[in-house]
Design a protein around this motif. Structure first.
Motif, short mmCIF file in Angstrom:
data_model
loop_
_atom_site.label_atom_id
_atom_site.label_comp_id
_atom_site.label_asym_id
_atom_site.label_seq_id
_atom_site.Cartn_x
_atom_site.Cartn_y
_atom_site.Cartn_z
N VAL A 1 0.70 -1.22 0.06
CA VAL A 1 0.09 0.07 0.00
C VAL A 1 0.89 1.33 0.04
CG1 VAL A 1 -1.87 1.23 1.31
CG2 VAL A 1 -1.73 -1.25 1.23
N SER A 2 0.66 2.15 -1.07
CA SER A 2 1.60 3.38 -0.92
C SER A 2 1.10 4.34 0.14
CB SER A 2 1.27 4.03 -2.26
OG SER A 2 1.66 5.39 -2.52
N THR A 3 2.19 4.55 0.72
CA THR A 3 2.05 5.73 1.82
C THR A 3 2.80 7.30 1.67
OG1 THR A 3 4.02 4.86 2.88
CG2 THR A 3 2.07 3.72 3.39
N GLY A 4 3.25 7.17 0.40
CA GLY A 4 3.87 8.41 -0.02
C GLY A 4 5.25 8.18 0.39
N GLY A 5 5.50 7.18 0.76
CA GLY A 5 7.28 6.70 1.16
C GLY A 5 7.28 5.44 1.00
N ARG A 6 8.03 4.53 2.20
CA ARG A 6 8.07 3.24 1.92
C ARG A 6 7.00 2.69 1.79
NH1 ARG A 6 12.18 -0.24 5.54
NH2 ARG A 6 12.01 -2.24 4.48
N PRO A 7 6.71 1.56 0.78
CA PRO A 7 5.41 1.13 1.10
C PRO A 7 5.07 0.28 1.98
CG PRO A 7 6.41 0.71 -1.29
CD PRO A 7 7.35 1.46 -0.19
N ARG A 8 3.75 0.28 2.52
CA ARG A 8 3.15 -0.51 3.51
C ARG A 8 2.80 -1.88 3.12
NH1 ARG A 8 0.85 0.38 8.62
NH2 ARG A 8 -0.86 -0.85 9.25
N ILE A 9 3.40 -2.87 3.74
CA ILE A 9 2.90 -4.34 3.57
C ILE A 9 1.80 -4.66 4.38
CG2 ILE A 9 3.66 -6.62 3.40
CD1 ILE A 9 6.56 -5.70 2.91
N GLU A 10 0.73 -5.26 3.65
CA GLU A 10 -0.58 -5.56 4.33
C GLU A 10 -0.64 -7.22 3.77
OE1 GLU A 10 -2.19 -4.11 6.55
OE2 GLU A 10 -1.42 -2.23 5.80
N ILE A 11 -1.27 -7.88 4.86
CA ILE A 11 -1.22 -9.57 4.65
C ILE A 11 -2.67 -9.88 4.81
CG2 ILE A 11 -0.38 -11.71 5.62
CD1 ILE A 11 2.06 -10.24 6.72
N ASP A 12 -2.94 -10.82 4.11
CA ASP A 12 -4.41 -11.41 4.18
C ASP A 12 -4.77 -11.72 5.42
OD1 ASP A 12 -6.31 -14.14 3.75
OD2 ASP A 12 -6.71 -12.45 2.43
N PRO A 13 -5.85 -11.30 6.14
CA PRO A 13 -5.98 -11.65 7.54
C PRO A 13 -6.15 -13.36 7.59
CG PRO A 13 -7.21 -9.68 7.07
CD PRO A 13 -6.60 -10.34 5.81
N ALA A 14 -7.06 -13.68 6.77
CA ALA A 14 -7.38 -15.23 6.99
C ALA A 14 -6.26 -16.02 6.68
CB ALA A 14 -8.75 -15.43 5.82
N PHE A 15 -5.41 -15.87 5.76
CA PHE A 15 -4.20 -16.78 5.51
C PHE A 15 -3.31 -16.44 6.79
CE2 PHE A 15 -0.18 -17.91 3.78
CZ PHE A 15 -0.59 -19.05 3.04
N LEU A 16 -3.06 -15.29 7.46
CA LEU A 16 -2.30 -15.03 8.47
C LEU A 16 -2.70 -15.64 9.61
CD1 LEU A 16 0.37 -13.48 9.62
CD2 LEU A 16 -0.99 -11.55 10.06
N SER A 17 -4.00 -15.74 9.75
CA SER A 17 -4.53 -16.47 11.03
C SER A 17 -4.15 -17.67 11.13
CB SER A 17 -6.07 -16.22 10.98
OG SER A 17 -6.56 -17.01 12.26
N HIS A 18 -4.28 -18.46 9.90
CA HIS A 18 -4.14 -19.85 9.74
C HIS A 18 -2.59 -20.16 9.91
CE1 HIS A 18 -3.98 -24.22 8.49
NE2 HIS A 18 -3.34 -23.87 7.49
N ALA A 19 -1.66 -19.34 9.20
CA ALA A 19 -0.26 -19.44 9.23
C ALA A 19 0.32 -19.37 10.55
CB ALA A 19 0.33 -18.54 8.31
N LEU A 20 -0.23 -18.54 11.73
CA LEU A 20 0.34 -18.26 12.82
C LEU A 20 -0.12 -19.41 13.67
CD1 LEU A 20 -0.78 -14.75 13.61
CD2 LEU A 20 1.55 -15.67 13.28
N THR A 21 -1.06 -20.34 13.23
CA THR A 21 -1.21 -21.44 14.06
C THR A 21 -0.11 -22.75 13.79
OG1 THR A 21 -2.64 -22.75 12.39
CG2 THR A 21 -3.62 -21.27 14.07
N LEU A 22 0.68 -22.45 12.72
CA LEU A 22 1.80 -23.51 12.42
C LEU A 22 3.20 -22.94 12.75
CD1 LEU A 22 0.42 -24.42 8.85
CD2 LEU A 22 -0.10 -25.44 10.91
#
Length: 225
Positions: free
Chosen positions: A99-120
């Motif tokens: 996501v453009s912030t006017g400077g260094r881009p901000r990284i966003e992660i898909d919430p559903a995928f992140l939720s599953h990944a954190l269980t592993l």
């Protein structure tokens, strides 16, 4: 042209047909199978090496055609080496966006995928999955989505009556074991009896597995007793 060169040419033509058949079979059935593809590549290279020894026996046009065909076979085999026998049928899964912030881009992660990944895995071990995003970025997203609880502050400042500020640091490490020296000596003796080649790091790990977090200096002192 004498009978001997004709016989040589016929043998090479027969060998070429066999090679062509084997290469076609490999291209159709051995996608991504590196061992089988390497074998077929070596067969083609050996054929070319033998062919060069009898270059004078072939008509110029036929020799050039065979060489070009072998080059095509080798190129196709190289492509097949990197193909999968079971390619994905759906669209590529996109789990991170910038996501453009006017400077260094901000990284966003898909919430559903992140939720599953954190269980592993913990955030530190998820960097490869999320395109190299840092563990801090992964944890930030997890906090924003409410997937994890915020940790304790690194330190807290407490005003004192005399106007000064007392800073107290919070430790996230497990408490140091209260095991006595005699108990530690006994455990260390037993560990080294079973695992005589264990070094200090392995001994420390074995003690942690037993529920004892022992500082290095205590382990070193135990050696001297």
């Amino acid at each position: 042209m004498s009978e001997q060169p004709l016989a040589i040419i016929d043998n090479f033509r027969d060998a070429y047909r066999v090679l062509e058949r084997n290469v076609n079979r490999t291209l159709c059935t051995q996608r991504g199978a590196v061992t089988q593809i390497n074998f077929q590549v070596n067969e083609a290279l050996n054929f070319v090496a033998s062919l060069d020894l009898h270059r004078a026996s072939f008509p110029t046009t036929e020799f050039a055609t065979i060489q070009q065909s072998i080059s095509t076979m080798l190129a196709l085999l190289e492509q097949t080496r990197h193909l999968s026998s079971n390619p994905p049928t759906g669209a590529r899964l996109i789990v991170t966006t910038q996501v453009s912030t006017g400077g260094r881009p901000r990284i966003e992660i898909d919430p559903a995928f992140l939720s599953h990944a954190l269980t592993l895995r913990r955030p530190t071990h998820l960097r490869v999955i999320f395109g190299g995003a840092s563990a801090r970025t992964i944890r930030r997203c997890a906090l924003e989505y409410g997937l994890v609880e915020p940790g304790q502050p690194v330190y807290t400042d407490t005003p004192q009556p005399d106007g000064s500020v007392s800073r107290t640091y919070t430790s996230t490490s497990a408490p140091v074991s209260t095991i006595t020296d005699d108990e530690l000596d006994f455990m260390l003796t037993e560990i080294l009896r079973i695992f005589p080649n264990f070094g200090r790091s392995m001994i420390s790990g074995r003690l942690k597995a037993a529920g004892h977090r022992v500082p290095r200096d205590r382990i070193a002192a135990c050696y001297l007793r």
